[in-house]
Scaffold this motif. Structure first.
Motif, PDB file in Angstrom:
ATOM      1  N   ARG A  11       0.846  -1.198   0.000  1.00 30.48           N
ATOM      2  CA  ARG A  11       0.000   0.000   0.000  1.00 30.48           C
ATOM      3  C   ARG A  11       0.880   1.246   0.000  1.00 30.48           C
ATOM      4  N   LEU A  12       0.499   2.206  -0.860  1.00 29.67           N
ATOM      5  CA  LEU A  12       1.160   3.515  -0.859  1.00 29.67           C
ATOM      6  C   LEU A  12       0.542   4.423   0.191  1.00 29.67           C
ATOM      7  N   ASN A  13      -0.782   4.478   0.178  1.00 28.76           N
ATOM      8  CA  ASN A  13      -1.518   5.290   1.146  1.00 28.76           C
ATOM      9  C   ASN A  13      -2.921   4.720   1.286  1.00 28.76           C
ATOM     10  N   GLU A  14      -3.813   5.463   1.886  1.00 30.83           N
ATOM     11  CA  GLU A  14      -5.164   4.975   2.206  1.00 30.83           C
ATOM     12  C   GLU A  14      -5.869   4.296   1.026  1.00 30.83           C
ATOM     13  N   ASP A  15      -5.778   4.887  -0.151  1.00 25.35           N
ATOM     14  CA  ASP A  15      -6.538   4.350  -1.294  1.00 25.35           C
ATOM     15  C   ASP A  15      -5.676   4.059  -2.520  1.00 25.35           C
ATOM     16  N   LYS A  16      -4.380   3.945  -2.357  1.00 23.76           N
ATOM     17  CA  LYS A  16      -3.502   3.701  -3.490  1.00 23.76           C
ATOM     18  C   LYS A  16      -2.516   2.577  -3.162  1.00 23.76           C
ATOM     19  N   PHE A  17      -2.265   1.727  -4.171  1.00 23.29           N
ATOM     20  CA  PHE A  17      -1.409   0.566  -3.986  1.00 23.29           C
ATOM     21  C   PHE A  17      -0.164   0.664  -4.857  1.00 23.29           C
ATOM     22  N   LEU A  18       0.819  -0.141  -4.536  1.00 24.93           N
ATOM     23  CA  LEU A  18       2.058  -0.218  -5.291  1.00 24.93           C
ATOM     24  C   LEU A  18       2.331  -1.686  -5.588  1.00 24.93           C
ATOM     25  N   GLY A  19       2.800  -1.970  -6.796  1.00 26.07           N
ATOM     26  CA  GLY A  19       3.136  -3.332  -7.159  1.00 26.07           C
ATOM     27  C   GLY A  19       4.257  -3.348  -8.176  1.00 26.07           C
ATOM     28  N   GLY A  79      16.209  -3.677  -6.447  1.00 24.43           N
ATOM     29  CA  GLY A  79      17.339  -2.789  -6.697  1.00 24.43           C
ATOM     30  C   GLY A  79      17.345  -1.631  -5.715  1.00 24.43           C
ATOM     31  N   ASP A  80      18.508  -1.324  -5.168  1.00 32.32           N
ATOM     32  CA  ASP A  80      18.563  -0.304  -4.120  1.00 32.32           C
ATOM     33  C   ASP A  80      18.243   1.107  -4.615  1.00 32.32           C
ATOM     34  N   ARG A  81      18.203   1.309  -5.911  1.00 34.84           N
ATOM     35  CA  ARG A  81      17.857   2.627  -6.458  1.00 34.84           C
ATOM     36  C   ARG A  81      16.414   2.692  -6.973  1.00 34.84           C
ATOM     37  N   ALA A  82      15.660   1.633  -6.773  1.00 32.23           N
ATOM     38  CA  ALA A  82      14.269   1.601  -7.234  1.00 32.23           C
ATOM     39  C   ALA A  82      13.466   2.697  -6.529  1.00 32.23           C
ATOM     40  N   GLN A  83      12.612   3.372  -7.298  1.00 35.37           N
ATOM     41  CA  GLN A  83      11.775   4.427  -6.716  1.00 35.37           C
ATOM     42  C   GLN A  83      10.879   3.896  -5.615  1.00 35.37           C
ATOM     43  N   SER A  84      10.506   2.642  -5.704  1.00 38.00           N
ATOM     44  CA  SER A  84       9.611   2.042  -4.721  1.00 38.00           C
ATOM     45  C   SER A  84      10.329   1.566  -3.454  1.00 38.00           C
ATOM     46  N   MET A  85      11.656   1.659  -3.426  1.00 42.91           N
ATOM     47  CA  MET A  85      12.415   1.155  -2.282  1.00 42.91           C
ATOM     48  C   MET A  85      11.936   1.730  -0.943  1.00 42.91           C
ATOM     49  N   PRO A  86      11.748   3.049  -0.798  1.00 47.52           N
ATOM     50  CA  PRO A  86      11.327   3.565   0.514  1.00 47.52           C
ATOM     51  C   PRO A  86       9.991   2.985   0.985  1.00 47.52           C
ATOM     52  N   VAL A  87       9.071   2.751   0.055  1.00 49.45           N
ATOM     53  CA  VAL A  87       7.758   2.219   0.427  1.00 49.45           C
ATOM     54  C   VAL A  87       7.904   0.786   0.926  1.00 49.45           C
ATOM     55  N   PHE A  88       8.576  -0.066   0.150  1.00 52.41           N
ATOM     56  CA  PHE A  88       8.733  -1.462   0.556  1.00 52.41           C
ATOM     57  C   PHE A  88       9.603  -1.591   1.812  1.00 52.41           C
ATOM     58  N   ALA A  89      10.609  -0.748   1.947  1.00 54.62           N
ATOM     59  CA  ALA A  89      11.487  -0.830   3.119  1.00 54.62           C
ATOM     60  C   ALA A  89      10.766  -0.421   4.402  1.00 54.62           C
TER      61      ALA A  89
END
Length: 169
Positions: free
Chosen positions: A35-43, A64-74
């Motif tokens: 989940r990114l936030n209340e009503d948005k997801f990331l995949g 990958g450590d430079r992936a834009q999604s890294m902070p969300v998954f971490a």
């Protein structure tokens, strides 16, 4: 007899050669969702998935450590590993693309922690984000499986740079 070195020797190949050699190993395809936030997801599409332990039930995947999604998954407490079936190549491509809303038009249900489980996946694992280990240019995620389900379906496979299907069960 020679004493083995105490550290790794420098590679005798370049990254292109290494990538080609790795492409000979066929892997299953997953889409990792959170989940990114209340009503948005990331995949995102990942082929770096594997089991680690039965007790406790642990799985790993890497990003990958430079992936834009890294902070969300971490930083998220949970994620779902969706193992794609042979007829879900379109989902592997969609979640590997740069489409802004990868979930638009994609059917899914929500896990008990409110995360997307892709409809038709051959298996899924809802994981607590137990630990992360930076290694090389990736971060290895260890997930403690809290809930899972599976269906007896042919898998979607990635080999030598292309998606393949198998009818073997």
């Amino acid at each position: 007899m020679l004493n083995p070195p105490s550290t790794a020797l420098p590679p005798d190949f370049d990254s292109r050669h290494f990538r080609h050699a790795l492409s000979q190993f066929a892997t299953g395809i997953t889409v990792i969702t959170t989940r990114l936030n209340e009503d948005k997801f990331l995949g995102l599409t990942a082929s770096s998935f594997n089991s680690v332990s039965l007790d406790p039930p642990l799985v790993i995947w890497s990003l990958g450590d430079r992936a834009q999604s890294m902070p969300v998954f971490a930083n998220n407490s949970h994620y779902v590993v969706n193992v794609l079936a042979a007829d879900q190549k379109h989902l592997a491509e969609r979640f590997a693309s740069r489409v802004e809303d990868r979930f638009e038009g994609v059917e899914f249900t929500l896990s008990r922690t409110g995360l997307p489980i892709l409809t038709g996946a051959s298996a899924w694992f809802e994981c607590f984000n137990r630990s992360r280990y930076p290694e090389g240019d990736h971060v290895i995620f260890v997930g403690e499986v809290e809930q899972c389900a599976s269906k007896n379906q042919a898998p979607l496979v990635f080999h030598h740079g292309q998606f393949l299907t198998s009818t073997a069960l």
